[in-house]
Design an enzyme around this catalytic site. Sequence first.
Site, PDB file in Angstrom:
ATOM      1  N   SER A 160     -11.673   0.807  -1.814  1.00 44.78           N
ATOM      2  CA  SER A 160     -11.703   0.970  -3.271  1.00 44.78           C
ATOM      3  C   SER A 160     -13.067   1.398  -3.780  1.00 44.78           C
ATOM      4  CB  SER A 160     -11.261  -0.319  -3.960  1.00 44.78           C
ATOM      5  OG  SER A 160      -9.971  -0.691  -3.532  1.00 44.78           O
ATOM      6  N   GLN A 194       0.868  -1.183   0.000  1.00 47.58           N
ATOM      7  CA  GLN A 194       0.000   0.000   0.000  1.00 47.58           C
ATOM      8  C   GLN A 194       0.904   1.232   0.000  1.00 47.58           C
ATOM      9  OE1 GLN A 194      -3.754  -0.778   0.321  1.00 47.58           O
ATOM     10  NE2 GLN A 194      -2.580  -2.460  -0.551  1.00 47.58           N
ATOM     11  N   ALA A 253     -11.579   2.516   4.779  1.00 45.89           N
ATOM     12  CA  ALA A 253     -10.587   1.658   4.132  1.00 45.89           C
ATOM     13  C   ALA A 253      -9.880   2.376   2.989  1.00 45.89           C
ATOM     14  CB  ALA A 253     -11.264   0.387   3.632  1.00 45.89           C
ATOM     15  N   HIS A 254      -8.938   1.632   2.346  1.00 48.56           N
ATOM     16  CA  HIS A 254      -8.058   2.270   1.361  1.00 48.56           C
ATOM     17  C   HIS A 254      -8.813   2.769   0.133  1.00 48.56           C
ATOM     18  CE1 HIS A 254      -7.034  -1.982  -0.471  1.00 48.56           C
ATOM     19  NE2 HIS A 254      -8.320  -1.728  -0.469  1.00 48.56           N
ATOM     20  N   ASN A 255      -8.378   3.956  -0.329  1.00 43.05           N
ATOM     21  CA  ASN A 255      -8.867   4.611  -1.540  1.00 43.05           C
ATOM     22  C   ASN A 255     -10.316   5.086  -1.457  1.00 43.05           C
ATOM     23  OD1 ASN A 255      -6.568   2.621  -2.777  1.00 43.05           O
ATOM     24  ND2 ASN A 255      -6.740   4.539  -3.921  1.00 43.05           N
TER      25      ASN A 255
END
Length: 263
Positions: free
Chosen positions: A263, A202, A243-245
């Site tokens: 995402s 990441q 969470a990521h993005n």
Amino acid sequence: MKVTAAQLAQLLNGSLDGDPNATVYRPARIEEAVEGDFAFLDNVKYESYAYATKASILLVHRSFQPSQPVRCTLIRVDDVRSSLALLLQKFDGANNGSSNGTSVSGEAAIHQLAKIGLSTSVGAFVVIEEGAVIGNNCVIYPQVYIGRNARIGDNCRIYPGVRIHFDCVVGDNCVLHANAVIGADGFGFAQQEDKTWKKIPQVGNVVLENNVEVGACTCIDRAALGSTIIRQGAKLDNLIHVAHNVEVGKNTALAAQVGVAGS
């Protein structure tokens, strides 16, 4: 913090019914207030407490018409909630610490290539890594970790135990409550033919824009690529996972235990 009814009325552009010299030291709930407290009434369900409260000052709407005698001094305002927010901000600044000149604890570990702004205080056992930049008039409480090349804007308050990982960006006027984690790895794994998991690095970051508040023990993961973004004015409660993005929009409010998938 010590303040009189006359001073509060002037601050709030309110009108005063009662003793202008009534003095208060702290806010309290209307049903629990004692002499020296100020309380507020903005819901008719609580009106009965207005006649029983021991508060010295009660904040009410301009239209409030008592049906019984009221012992406390009334301050009438156009918007009780907004006025209360302003008062609590004043009391919070007095009681919870604001920076008064640069004060850096000798027990903090600050890399020689990190930069600390004017009138910023840094508490004991804070770690600030190489290349990190912290703006002016910030308060960094004890045991905070600020990673390599992280950037923090002006007028921020970072409470104990917060972790801000490398390359993450925090805008101006942000508040991060105890043990929030900004920029831990997003949950990225690729399943292999043998059913094992291979970690996907990441390598992005987290960006908090201006006027963002993040609650205690809330985790905002760094992007796999690019940025996880919390837009200007967003307010996140305790125990949230972003969470990521993910992108959280401008002026969004998220209550406790919300989870936003990646995402």
